[in-house]
Design an enzyme around this catalytic site. Structure first.
Site, mmCIF file in Angstrom:
data_model
loop_
_atom_site.group_PDB
_atom_site.id
_atom_site.type_symbol
_atom_site.label_atom_id
_atom_site.label_comp_id
_atom_site.label_asym_id
_atom_site.label_seq_id
_atom_site.Cartn_x
_atom_site.Cartn_y
_atom_site.Cartn_z
ATOM 1 N N LYS A 21 0.837 -1.201 0.000
ATOM 2 C CA LYS A 21 0.000 0.000 0.000
ATOM 3 C C LYS A 21 0.874 1.254 0.000
ATOM 4 C CE LYS A 21 -3.740 -0.566 2.448
ATOM 5 N NZ LYS A 21 -4.355 -0.788 3.781
ATOM 6 N N ARG A 90 -3.049 3.164 8.628
ATOM 7 C CA ARG A 90 -3.415 2.012 7.802
ATOM 8 C C ARG A 90 -2.273 1.004 7.732
ATOM 9 N NH1 ARG A 90 -4.701 4.746 2.165
ATOM 10 N NH2 ARG A 90 -5.908 2.848 1.814
ATOM 11 N N GLY A 99 -8.495 -8.239 4.818
ATOM 12 C CA GLY A 99 -9.305 -8.404 6.013
ATOM 13 C C GLY A 99 -8.530 -8.835 7.241
ATOM 14 N N MET A 101 -5.591 -7.307 8.545
ATOM 15 C CA MET A 101 -4.853 -6.303 9.283
ATOM 16 C C MET A 101 -5.749 -5.104 9.566
ATOM 17 S SD MET A 101 -1.751 -7.771 9.130
ATOM 18 C CE MET A 101 -0.630 -6.419 9.251
ATOM 19 N N ARG A 333 -3.357 -1.112 -6.634
ATOM 20 C CA ARG A 333 -2.417 -2.242 -6.708
ATOM 21 C C ARG A 333 -2.801 -3.076 -7.921
ATOM 22 N NH1 ARG A 333 -5.307 -5.087 -1.660
ATOM 23 N NH2 ARG A 333 -7.303 -5.187 -2.693
ATOM 24 N N HIS A 449 -9.065 -31.261 7.903
ATOM 25 C CA HIS A 449 -9.065 -32.667 7.488
ATOM 26 C C HIS A 449 -9.823 -32.834 6.177
ATOM 27 C CE1 HIS A 449 -10.761 -36.801 7.508
ATOM 28 N NE2 HIS A 449 -9.540 -37.121 7.935
ATOM 29 N N SER A 771 14.132 -42.865 -13.944
ATOM 30 C CA SER A 771 12.877 -42.135 -13.798
ATOM 31 C C SER A 771 12.580 -42.066 -12.307
ATOM 32 C CB SER A 771 11.744 -42.857 -14.528
ATOM 33 O OG SER A 771 10.529 -42.184 -14.285
ATOM 34 N N CYS A 839 8.233 -39.693 -12.943
ATOM 35 C CA CYS A 839 6.848 -40.104 -13.120
ATOM 36 C C CYS A 839 6.239 -40.092 -11.732
ATOM 37 C CB CYS A 839 6.764 -41.487 -13.748
ATOM 38 S SG CYS A 839 7.637 -42.764 -12.837
ATOM 39 N N TYR A 859 12.609 -34.810 -18.841
ATOM 40 C CA TYR A 859 11.157 -34.755 -19.007
ATOM 41 C C TYR A 859 10.441 -34.982 -17.684
ATOM 42 C CZ TYR A 859 11.101 -39.865 -18.640
ATOM 43 O OH TYR A 859 11.236 -41.152 -18.184
HETATM 44 P P1 ADP Z 1 -7.805 -2.166 3.573
HETATM 45 O O1 ADP Z 1 -6.404 -2.533 3.298
HETATM 46 O O2 ADP Z 1 -8.545 -3.105 4.431
HETATM 47 O O3 ADP Z 1 -8.521 -1.789 2.305
HETATM 48 P P2 ADP Z 1 -7.376 0.608 4.039
HETATM 49 O O4 ADP Z 1 -6.186 1.006 4.784
HETATM 50 O O5 ADP Z 1 -7.291 0.697 2.560
HETATM 51 O O6 ADP Z 1 -7.734 -0.857 4.475
HETATM 52 O O7 ADP Z 1 -8.569 1.487 4.585
HETATM 53 C C1 ADP Z 1 -9.900 1.099 4.741
HETATM 54 C C2 ADP Z 1 -10.828 2.073 4.072
HETATM 55 O O8 ADP Z 1 -10.630 3.393 4.564
HETATM 56 C C3 ADP Z 1 -10.602 2.138 2.589
HETATM 57 O O9 ADP Z 1 -11.842 2.138 1.929
HETATM 58 C C4 ADP Z 1 -9.891 3.427 2.378
HETATM 59 O O10 ADP Z 1 -10.205 3.951 1.122
HETATM 60 C C5 ADP Z 1 -10.407 4.306 3.518
HETATM 61 N N1 ADP Z 1 -9.386 5.282 3.895
HETATM 62 C C6 ADP Z 1 -8.147 5.002 4.320
HETATM 63 N N2 ADP Z 1 -7.436 6.121 4.510
HETATM 64 C C7 ADP Z 1 -8.250 7.166 4.226
HETATM 65 C C8 ADP Z 1 -8.099 8.589 4.224
HETATM 66 N N3 ADP Z 1 -6.941 9.149 4.558
HETATM 67 N N4 ADP Z 1 -9.132 9.318 3.856
HETATM 68 C C9 ADP Z 1 -10.299 8.737 3.509
HETATM 69 N N5 ADP Z 1 -10.524 7.421 3.494
HETATM 70 C C10 ADP Z 1 -9.511 6.629 3.844
HETATM 71 MG MG MG Z 2 -7.793 -0.709 1.040
#
Ligand code: ADP
Ligand code: MG
Ligand code: MG
Length: 879
Positions: A21, A90, A99, A101, A333, A449, A771, A839, A859
């Site tokens: 990020k 962030r 989901g 972190m 990304r 399992h 083999s 094989c 191969y």
């Molecule tokens: P994730 O990796 O779970 O997407 P983010 O760090 O991207 O978490 O943030 C979660 C949400 O908060 C995202 O929708 C992001 O766009 C929003 N967000 C993060 N930073 C800002 C900011 N500085 N201003 C407005 N919205 C933000």
């Molecule tokens: Mg995000």
């Protein structure tokens, strides 16, 4: 040590240090895109913090300096009472961990600055932002249960008589802040921190700590992400999508991540803050709607999307916010995509001149190709989705719901297709799992399992469907009740579970490999193009394991360049069993010879068919391998038959003889017993008969104008003397049969006993090829009984991270791989040009194929359906 980087100081190649990020925020900043200013605290700082359990020296000062610079640039101070700067804190690791972190928005608000914010943006907006801060901060920093906050929010809405959070006015939200603060104080034992810098520092530590949260640890183990990378922390000036109807927030993709089709894809939500879009609080609108709502921002967004795609040369996904008509970029990304989209996008980008074909095959994987080769559900009838969970073993399975292994076996025995539904499975369920078309569980992930065993069996499995309430003979999900016998359809690729019977359609990609190609279909055209290129690139040849003419023909259509393993024991089954019984029971040589003489023409005919299908290509025939008692009825069956016959006064002499033989031949560890080359050395004439059948078949094909290229393979050799003995006998027969027919036959061995790998230099003196039988080599290398361990304890080993994937699925490079390497090097040193292949199932496993390429094998050989996967991966390994 520099721990803090302004966005201006980073770039997209610094993911190790700044996380994905942070690196991409820096890249966008330097591209001149509208990114709110901010800075990134490095993964190095995180690692130091996690290691020493305190912030590294100098970090606090560096944050202070950066924060001051940020404040000066924006002209506001963090949490200032009159006109506050707010920031988001962030997480962002090198690899995306959706989901897992933490993120905290609106840091800097307190009982005073909320009024300052109100003066700027209105009362409602300010209190809405404050309540979000307390909830996010409480949940992520102080471990207050998030439900407590969402219940309070629901309660406020109920009180107001609405379901829409936009109907809550400033007074409602102010009251809600009061409630949230009480919840906070109750759980944490102190009041919500008012000091902005304390909020910021605690949030940063919480993001660092979230790296080691249980769910993150588990996720990394499953996705094979190293545990010691740490996360970066991004501190970003807040921009507000919740300032009214001319503000909002959304996500966008530069192409359809489902199909790869070009176009504008995404969701937008007016008057909302980032997390609302994914949280599904209100219904989002398709991104196209934004054109109507705010044309200027929409056009600007499209311009940026084009620019980002050109810059990253790939599909990008994007998070953005619009604050009063001004567009802000918050994240981008290279986006995740389905298998189909991966192929189509790679081919499109080649057409567009953005990447070359080498790069295109780097961007698709054999695993994705494998997914595309499973039959799929035809969803045109819009079947009802009951739930969506973890797709643990791919495929599309339809059947009647059953809730116990016994019922699964019973119904399957009556010819019904069944889906075994369990809370979780254990070794007692094995029989039911074998009987079922598919398995559905409500607990456990990709290493449970159920998941491990299903993958081992190639059976469709969806697991971890935790919204299923599984009872004794029914389950309920979101109010729908599914009883025993009701039809279910489960998709082991997407993890979706459907009520009723969804029609299954064959894979268009398999049809293509079968020679029935619809090149109008963009997916098929893309696969065709990339496969052709992989074929021109790869150094490894690809063969197939095939025992029958039919298998061989299919393998050839799928692109196999020979047979790497023909198991001759399959030629001893069916109506030939009687001859095998005679062979085993014979205690005098004449009887034995008679049985072998009768088997010879049958075997020869099998080989003629194979050589014919593989005309001109090498065919490796393995001499008989399994213990002979596998061809006899089981001890219990025979004992019962003899006893029953005795009671009825019937003649049971034949069965009695068989019973004696089976008891005599019983072995404690059959896999380590009388099998492979040992049989050839103990049972006179057995291998000789097979060698003769191979040679005669080859000569017959040659006489008919074809070219047979047999390679005779001796299994389970551990010492060169074994091979020499077999070889001496075989050479005599070959000389006699082949004469001047011009047929060439190679004699070689499997390397599947660890001792063979370690004495490969000696063995190579007597072998024209090796083999690697990596199934047995894994079994004997680890001391794992393959038939038992996957069901018995592999789930625990995976959970503990002893290995990340079953060593039967993907070659264990460190141990078993080392044996392969030693044997290859020492074999080739003793006999330059020694032909080397593999094989066994690993021959079609993507990761293992790369390893075999690196070691320099000639191969790999795998089952026909995996041949295309091996072709693609061998090409990828070479570029
Ligand atoms: P994730 O990796 O779970 O997407 P983010 O760090 O991207 O978490 O943030 C979660 C949400 O908060 C995202 O929708 C992001 O766009 C929003 N967000 C993060 N930073 C800002 C900011 N500085 N201003 C407005 N919205 C933000
Ligand atoms: Mg995000
Ligand atoms: Mg073997």
């Amino acid at each position: 040590m520099k721990y803090v980087f302004a966005f201006e100081e980073g770039n997209k190649d610094l993911k190790d240090l700044l996380g994905g990020k942070g690196a991409n925020l820096a890249e966008m900043t330097n591209l001149g895109l509208p990114v709110p200013p901010g800075f990134t605290i490095t993964t190095e700082a995180c690692r130091a913090y996690l290691h020493d359990k305190r912030l590294p020296d100098g970090l606090t000062g560096q944050i202070e300096a950066r924060l001051t610079a940020l404040e000066e640039r924006i002209g506001r101070r963090l949490g200032d009472a009159a006109d506050p700067l707010l920031v988001s804190v962030r997480s962002g690791a090198k690899f995306s961990m959706p989901g897992m972190m933490e993120t905290v928005l609106n840091v800097g608000l307190n009982d005073e600055s909320v009024n300052g914010l109100a003066a700027q943006g209105g009362e409602r907006f300010a209190w809405d932002s404050y309540r979000r801060l307390i909830a996010m901060f409480g949940a992520t920093v102080c471990e207050v249960p998030a439900e407590d906050f969402s219940h309070a929010l629901d309660e406020a809405k109920r009180h107001k008589g609405t379901r829409n959070d936009l109907d809550l006015d400033a007074d409602d939200l102010r009251a809600l802040v009061g409630t949230y603060k009480k919840i906070f104080a109750k759980h944490v034992g102190r009041d919500f921190p008012q000091e902005p810098r304390e909020q910021l520092d605690l949030a940063i530590r919480a993001v660092f700590d979230s790296w080691n949260a249980d769910r993150a640890v588990l996720y990394r183990r499953q996705e094979r992400i190293p545990a010691d990378l740490g996360t970066a922390v991004n501190v970003v000036a807040m921009v507000f999508g919740n300032l009214g109807p001319d503000s909002g927030t959304g996500v966008a993709f530069t192409r359809d991540p489902g199909t790869g089709a070009p176009g504008v894809y995404g969701d937008y939500l007016a008057n909302a803050q980032g997390e609302d879009v994914v949280a599904g609080i209100r219904n989002t609108v398709p991104l196209q709607e934004l054109e109507r709502l705010d044309k200027t921002s929409y056009d600007e967004l499209l311009r940026i999307m084009t620019l980002l795609e050109e810059h990253y040369r790939d599909l990008c996904d994007i998070e953005f916010t619009i604050e009063r008509g001004k567009l802000w970029m918050l994240q981008t990304r290279v986006g995740k995509r389905t298998a189909a989209a991966a192929f189509t996008i790679a081919a499109q980008l080649v057409d567009e001149g953005v990447i070359d074909l080498d790069e295109a095959i780097r961007r698709v994987t054999g695993a994705q190709l494998g997914q595309l080769m499973f039959p799929r559900f035809d969803l045109s009838g819009a079947p009802e989705v009951l739930t969506s969970a973890v797709g643990a073993s791919p495929g599309a399975a339809v059947g009647r719901a059953v809730f116990t292994a016994e019922h699964a076996i019973e119904l399957a025995g009556q010819g019904e297709a069944v889906i075994l539904v369990r809370r979780e499975t254990n070794p007692d369920d094995l029989g039911g799992m074998i009987a079922a078309q598919g398995i559905l569980t409500s607990r456990g992930g990709k290493t449970s399992h159920a998941a491990v065993v299903a993958r081992g069996m190639g059976k469709t499995c969806v697991c971890g469907a935790d919204d299923l309430e599984v009872g004794r003979n029914e389950f309920t999900v979101h109010g729908t009740r599914v009883a025993e016998g009701d039809l279910l359809s489960i998709d082991g690729t997407t993890g979706r579970v459907y009520l009723g019977e969804v029609p299954v359609e064959p894979s268009s990609v398999v049809r293509y490999f079968e020679g029935d190609a619809d090149l109008q279909d963009p997916l098929v055209a893309a696969v065709d193009r990339l496969m052709r290129h992989a074929d021109t690139r790869r150094r490894l040849r690809i063969r197939s394991n095939a025992d029958t003419g039919e298998d061989a023909a299919r393998a050839r259509r799928f692109g196999a360049e020979g047979i790497g393993l023909c198991r001759t024991e399959h030629m001893f089954l069916g109506d030939r069993r009687e001859l095998v019984e005679t062979l085993i029971l014979a205690d005098r040589q004449p009887e034995r010879s008679a049985a072998l003489d009768a088997l010879l023409p049958l075997q020869r005919a099998d080989f003629v068919e194979l050589f014919h299908e593989m005309d001109g290509l090498p065919v490796t025939v393995r001499l008989i391998d399994p213990p002979l008692h596998e061809f006899l009825p089981s001890l219990t069956d025979l004992a019962v038959r003899v006893a029953v016959a005795g009671e009825r006064g019937e003649d049971a002499r034949h069965d009695e003889r068989l019973l004696t033989a089976v008891s005599r031949m019983h072995e404690q560890n059959p896999m380590l017993g009388l099998r492979g080359v040992r049989l050839g050395l103990v049972i006179p004439g057995l291998f000789a008969m097979q060698v003769r059948a191979i040679a005669e078949a080859a000569v017959e094909v040659a006489r008919a104008g074809g070219t047979a290229r047999p390679e005779i393979m001796v299994p389970l050799v551990g010492a060169v003397q074994e091979l020499e003995t077999v070889r001496a006998e075989a050479e005599k027969i070959l000389a006699e049969v082949i004469g001047d027919s011009g047929v060439e036959v190679l004699i070689g061995t499997m390397i599947e006993v660890p001792r063979a790998a370690l004495t490969a230099g000696q063995i190579a003196e007597a072998a024209e090829f090796f083999s690697f039988g990596t199934n047995d080599l894994t079994q004997m290398g680890w001391g794992f009984s393959r038939d038992d361990v996957e069901g018995a304890f592999f789930w625990r080993y995976l959970e503990l991270g002893i290995f990340g994937i079953s060593p039967f699925e993907s070659l264990d490079r460190d141990g078993v791989g080392r044996l392969v390497r030693i044997a290859s090097e020492e074999g080739r040193a003793a006999r330059p040009g020694l032909k080397l292949g593999v094989c066994g199932e690993h021959g079609g496993d993507p990761d293992s194929v790369h390893f075999f390429h690196e070691v320099g094998l000639d191969y790999v050989s795998c089952s026909p359906f995996r041949v295309p996967i091996a072709r693609l991966e061998a090409g990828r390994a070479a570029v």
